[in-house]
Design a protein around this motif. Structure first.
Motif, PDB file in Angstrom:
ATOM      1  N   VAL A  29       0.846  -1.182   0.000  1.00 24.05           N
ATOM      2  CA  VAL A  29       0.000   0.000   0.000  1.00 24.05           C
ATOM      3  C   VAL A  29       0.888   1.240   0.000  1.00 24.05           C
ATOM      4  O   VAL A  29       1.696   1.436   0.908  1.00 24.05           O
ATOM      5  CB  VAL A  29      -0.930  -0.009   1.224  1.00 24.05           C
ATOM      6  N   GLN A  30       0.758   2.062  -1.037  1.00 20.03           N
ATOM      7  CA  GLN A  30       1.591   3.253  -1.180  1.00 20.03           C
ATOM      8  C   GLN A  30       1.001   4.477  -0.495  1.00 20.03           C
ATOM      9  O   GLN A  30       1.723   5.383  -0.144  1.00 20.03           O
ATOM     10  CB  GLN A  30       1.793   3.549  -2.668  1.00 20.03           C
ATOM     11  N   GLY A  31      -0.313   4.509  -0.370  1.00 24.84           N
ATOM     12  CA  GLY A  31      -0.947   5.702   0.166  1.00 24.84           C
ATOM     13  C   GLY A  31      -2.130   5.375   1.039  1.00 24.84           C
ATOM     14  O   GLY A  31      -2.501   4.214   1.227  1.00 24.84           O
ATOM     15  N   ARG A  32      -2.751   6.430   1.566  1.00 27.29           N
ATOM     16  CA  ARG A  32      -3.949   6.274   2.376  1.00 27.29           C
ATOM     17  C   ARG A  32      -4.910   7.384   1.985  1.00 27.29           C
ATOM     18  O   ARG A  32      -4.507   8.376   1.378  1.00 27.29           O
ATOM     19  CB  ARG A  32      -3.621   6.332   3.857  1.00 27.29           C
ATOM     20  N   PRO A  33      -6.178   7.262   2.323  1.00 23.49           N
ATOM     21  CA  PRO A  33      -7.135   8.304   1.943  1.00 23.49           C
ATOM     22  C   PRO A  33      -6.819   9.640   2.606  1.00 23.49           C
ATOM     23  O   PRO A  33      -6.440   9.699   3.775  1.00 23.49           O
ATOM     24  CB  PRO A  33      -8.476   7.747   2.446  1.00 23.49           C
ATOM     25  N   GLY A  34      -6.987  10.708   1.865  1.00 21.35           N
ATOM     26  CA  GLY A  34      -6.898  12.051   2.441  1.00 21.35           C
ATOM     27  C   GLY A  34      -8.160  12.358   3.224  1.00 21.35           C
ATOM     28  O   GLY A  34      -9.257  11.885   2.879  1.00 21.35           O
ATOM     29  N   ALA A  35      -8.051  13.148   4.262  1.00 26.02           N
ATOM     30  CA  ALA A  35      -9.204  13.470   5.107  1.00 26.02           C
ATOM     31  C   ALA A  35     -10.247  14.260   4.324  1.00 26.02           C
ATOM     32  O   ALA A  35      -9.918  15.028   3.420  1.00 26.02           O
ATOM     33  CB  ALA A  35      -8.755  14.261   6.328  1.00 26.02           C
ATOM     34  N   SER A  36     -11.505  14.086   4.704  1.00 21.66           N
ATOM     35  CA  SER A  36     -12.608  14.748   4.002  1.00 21.66           C
ATOM     36  C   SER A  36     -12.962  16.101   4.611  1.00 21.66           C
ATOM     37  O   SER A  36     -14.045  16.619   4.383  1.00 21.66           O
ATOM     38  CB  SER A  36     -13.849  13.850   4.015  1.00 21.66           C
ATOM     39  N   GLY A  37     -12.055  16.676   5.358  1.00 20.25           N
ATOM     40  CA  GLY A  37     -12.255  17.994   5.945  1.00 20.25           C
ATOM     41  C   GLY A  37     -11.012  18.383   6.711  1.00 20.25           C
ATOM     42  O   GLY A  37     -10.216  17.518   7.094  1.00 20.25           O
ATOM     43  N   VAL A  38     -10.820  19.686   6.956  1.00 17.82           N
ATOM     44  CA  VAL A  38      -9.634  20.129   7.691  1.00 17.82           C
ATOM     45  C   VAL A  38      -9.948  20.417   9.153  1.00 17.82           C
ATOM     46  O   VAL A  38      -9.126  20.938   9.874  1.00 17.82           O
ATOM     47  CB  VAL A  38      -8.986  21.362   7.028  1.00 17.82           C
ATOM     48  N   ARG A  39     -11.180  20.070   9.548  1.00 15.01           N
ATOM     49  CA  ARG A  39     -11.609  20.228  10.944  1.00 15.01           C
ATOM     50  C   ARG A  39     -11.566  21.679  11.398  1.00 15.01           C
ATOM     51  O   ARG A  39     -11.159  21.998  12.525  1.00 15.01           O
ATOM     52  CB  ARG A  39     -10.763  19.336  11.863  1.00 15.01           C
ATOM     53  N   ASP A  40     -11.972  22.566  10.510  1.00 15.01           N
ATOM     54  CA  ASP A  40     -12.154  23.953  10.904  1.00 15.01           C
ATOM     55  C   ASP A  40     -13.136  23.994  12.074  1.00 15.01           C
ATOM     56  O   ASP A  40     -14.117  23.238  12.099  1.00 15.01           O
ATOM     57  CB  ASP A  40     -12.726  24.747   9.715  1.00 15.01           C
ATOM     58  N   PRO A  41     -12.921  24.863  13.071  1.00 16.84           N
ATOM     59  CA  PRO A  41     -13.808  24.859  14.243  1.00 16.84           C
ATOM     60  C   PRO A  41     -15.265  25.158  13.915  1.00 16.84           C
ATOM     61  O   PRO A  41     -16.155  24.729  14.655  1.00 16.84           O
ATOM     62  CB  PRO A  41     -13.205  25.948  15.143  1.00 16.84           C
ATOM     63  N   PHE A  42     -15.533  25.857  12.810  1.00 16.73           N
ATOM     64  CA  PHE A  42     -16.914  26.194  12.466  1.00 16.73           C
ATOM     65  C   PHE A  42     -17.426  25.444  11.247  1.00 16.73           C
ATOM     66  O   PHE A  42     -18.627  25.249  11.102  1.00 16.73           O
ATOM     67  CB  PHE A  42     -17.046  27.703  12.231  1.00 16.73           C
ATOM     68  N   PHE A  43     -16.529  25.044  10.370  1.00 20.16           N
ATOM     69  CA  PHE A  43     -16.908  24.301   9.165  1.00 20.16           C
ATOM     70  C   PHE A  43     -15.982  23.087   9.040  1.00 20.16           C
ATOM     71  O   PHE A  43     -15.091  23.057   8.189  1.00 20.16           O
ATOM     72  CB  PHE A  43     -16.812  25.203   7.932  1.00 20.16           C
ATOM     73  N   PRO A  44     -16.185  22.088   9.893  1.00 20.11           N
ATOM     74  CA  PRO A  44     -15.237  20.968   9.962  1.00 20.11           C
ATOM     75  C   PRO A  44     -15.099  20.163   8.683  1.00 20.11           C
ATOM     76  O   PRO A  44     -14.060  19.545   8.446  1.00 20.11           O
ATOM     77  CB  PRO A  44     -15.788  20.107  11.106  1.00 20.11           C
ATOM     78  N   LYS A  45     -16.131  20.153   7.832  1.00 16.46           N
ATOM     79  CA  LYS A  45     -16.058  19.382   6.587  1.00 16.46           C
ATOM     80  C   LYS A  45     -15.531  20.219   5.429  1.00 16.46           C
ATOM     81  O   LYS A  45     -15.341  19.704   4.325  1.00 16.46           O
ATOM     82  CB  LYS A  45     -17.439  18.827   6.225  1.00 16.46           C
ATOM     83  N   ALA A  46     -15.301  21.494   5.642  1.00 14.86           N
ATOM     84  CA  ALA A  46     -14.750  22.341   4.582  1.00 14.86           C
ATOM     85  C   ALA A  46     -13.289  21.995   4.351  1.00 14.86           C
ATOM     86  O   ALA A  46     -12.554  21.659   5.274  1.00 14.86           O
ATOM     87  CB  ALA A  46     -14.889  23.816   4.943  1.00 14.86           C
TER      88      ALA A  46
END
Length: 477
Positions: A29-46
């Motif tokens: 396995v060369q990679g892993r999934p990138g996260a589906s959000g940057v966990r912004d305190p107000f817009f966590p999925k943005a």
């Protein structure tokens, strides 16, 4: 939230996942999934994890009569980890095809997330090119505070505008839609003959197509957060010119708003030069404004190089509004927030710029404005009776409060308190230094407080404790 632990998956699912993420070295396995959000305190999925975008190349074919868009987005990004998959933010619209590095990629949609699985894993540090073909009738989004953003038809029924603060850009193009990921842009829009297109940056070409349509190509060479991108389609009256220092000006104004807006827009070059003298060199290669038909939006927006206004800019109110959005070109557009919790660094500075402009153009001084808010004196400022002390500007309670009075007025009051503490010479050196040292970058509240103390040489802890973070209503110092 990616990544999920393999130990929690059934054996068949494990095998399927390994097959998807295996690279060219067989079962490794060369990679892993990138996260589906940057966990912004107000817009966590943005936004999305695992990569940073370098450049967006967006190509739209838009028909105002039907509202349909056929589009291609080419996104050049750099992998910050090995990636077996990554996400893009996209609301609505139908994705027709996705390629990564020229090879077909699998993809699926879940809510406002487009998950892309390249044919081969991407290596950490690899620069990769993703092309997305998509189409449909883009729809507006509703913000937590109830306002609309995204792709919005103009009030005259004969055009549209794309606006994005805070996350509405995902309604018209796929991307990494968080202000912490800034990129350069090329935006090409083809529309029926007779329509104009205004966007960010420089108009690099205008081409009459063989089918009678017109293609407009706009280029933004300086980094831009995606919420600051805009496209406006309409039968605009277009004027061009230059500021005294030679910065090109491009204004696009709805015909019915043109005459009433002319006097205020005539001051735009002066305002840009004034800002350059107070805040440091203007941070972009062009400037201007877009004035939409009255009633299109319920707000103005500091879209990069070309702020958007809804309805004519008239009188003192129009002048203040234009000045505010132009001040954002330094504070918010060039120096962008690291998270949406840092909005006072945008709005507090732009509001304080209003105060400085008035101070130097026959209005009340910044100190008089500061005192008016303490006293609730609406004769000096009609916002002085607002609930400006409802919460500390650096700690809004939630997403719907990031455009409330404490972020604007109390944010400006924080700056006036610094000015009171350190004096004019150090204060204005701080403002210019902040804009220069964080030019085309991102910054947080913690970055600002540390910078202010270092730059001025003053202990400003009481200012932060009372005015920036304090939960009690501040009193006069």
């Amino acid at each position: 939230m990616y990544p999920r632990s393999l130990s929690r998956l059934a054996a068949p699912a494990v095998a399927a996942l390994l097959a998807l993420t295996a690279g060219c070295t067989g079962s490794t396995v060369q990679g892993r999934p990138g996260a589906s959000g940057v966990r912004d305190p107000f817009f966590p999925k943005a936004g999305n994890g695992g990569y940073q975008v370098d450049h967006y190349d967006l190509d739209f074919d838009y028909d105002p009569a039907t509202g349909k868009m056929d589009a291609t987005a080419v996104i050049t990004a750099r992998a910050e980890q090995g990636l077996s998959s990554f996400n893009l933010d996209l609301s609505g619209l139908e994705v027709e095809e996705v390629t990564v590095q020229g090879a077909g990629a699998r993809f699926n949609r879940t809510g406002k997330e487009l998950t892309v699985r390249p044919a081969k894993d991407l290596k950490r540090g690899e620069v990769f090119r993703t092309e997305i073909d998509y189409a449909g009738v883009p729809k507006p989004l509703t913000d937590p505070d109830g306002s609309q953003e995204g792709w919005i038809p103009t009030a005259d029924g004969d055009g549209a505008v794309g606006v994005g603060e805070p996350v509405g850009s995902m309604a018209w193009f796929p991307g990494n839609h968080h202000p912490s990921d800034k990129a350069t842009y090329d935006i090409r829009v083809t529309v029926p003959k007779g329509y104009e297109v205004a966007s960010n940056g420089e108009l690099s070409s205008r081409t009459e197509e063989a089918d009678g349509r017109t293609a407009f190509a706009w280029h933004s060479p300086e980094p831009m957060a995606s919420y600051l991108a805009t496209v406006a389609v309409g039968k605009f009256a277009v004027t061009t010119g230059k500021t005294a220092s030679g910065i090109p000006v491009h204004n696009a104004v709805a015909p019915k708003e043109a005459a009433a807006s002319a006097a205020v827009l005539a001051r735009l070059p002066e305002m840009v030069e004034w800002g350059s003298a107070r805040f440091g060199p203007y941070p972009f290669s062009t400037t201007g404004a877009i004035v939409l038909p009255e009633g299109t939006l319920g707000y103005a927006l500091e879209t990069q190089t070309r702020p958007v206004f809804s309805g004519a800019l008239t009188g003192a109110r129009g002048e203040t509004l234009l000045l505010h959005e132009l001040a954002h070109q330094w504070f918010g557009d060039s120096v962008s927030p690291k998270s949406w919790k840092d909005m006072w660094l945008n709005e507090g500075f732009a509001t304080y710029a209003e105060w400085l402009w008035a101070e130097e153009h026959g209005g009340p001084s910044a100190q008089e404005r500061f005192q008016a808010f303490l006293d609730g004196d609406t004769d000096v400022d009609d916002e002085a009776a607002s609930d400006w002390a409802a919460f500390p500007p650096a700690s809004p309670p939630g997403a719907k409060e990031i455009s409330e009075p404490p972020v604007y007025a109390r944010g400006a009051m924080v700056l006036q308190r610094i000015r009171q503490e350190v004096g004019d010479e150090k204060f204005f050196a701080l403002v210019r230094g902040w804009a220069a040292d964080h030019r085309h970058a991102n910054a947080s509240t913690a970055d600002f407080t540390a910078y202010a103390q270092e730059k001025t040489g003053h202990d400003l802890k009481k200012v932060w404790d009372v005015w920036l973070y304090g939960t009690e209503r501040p009193k006069a110092p």
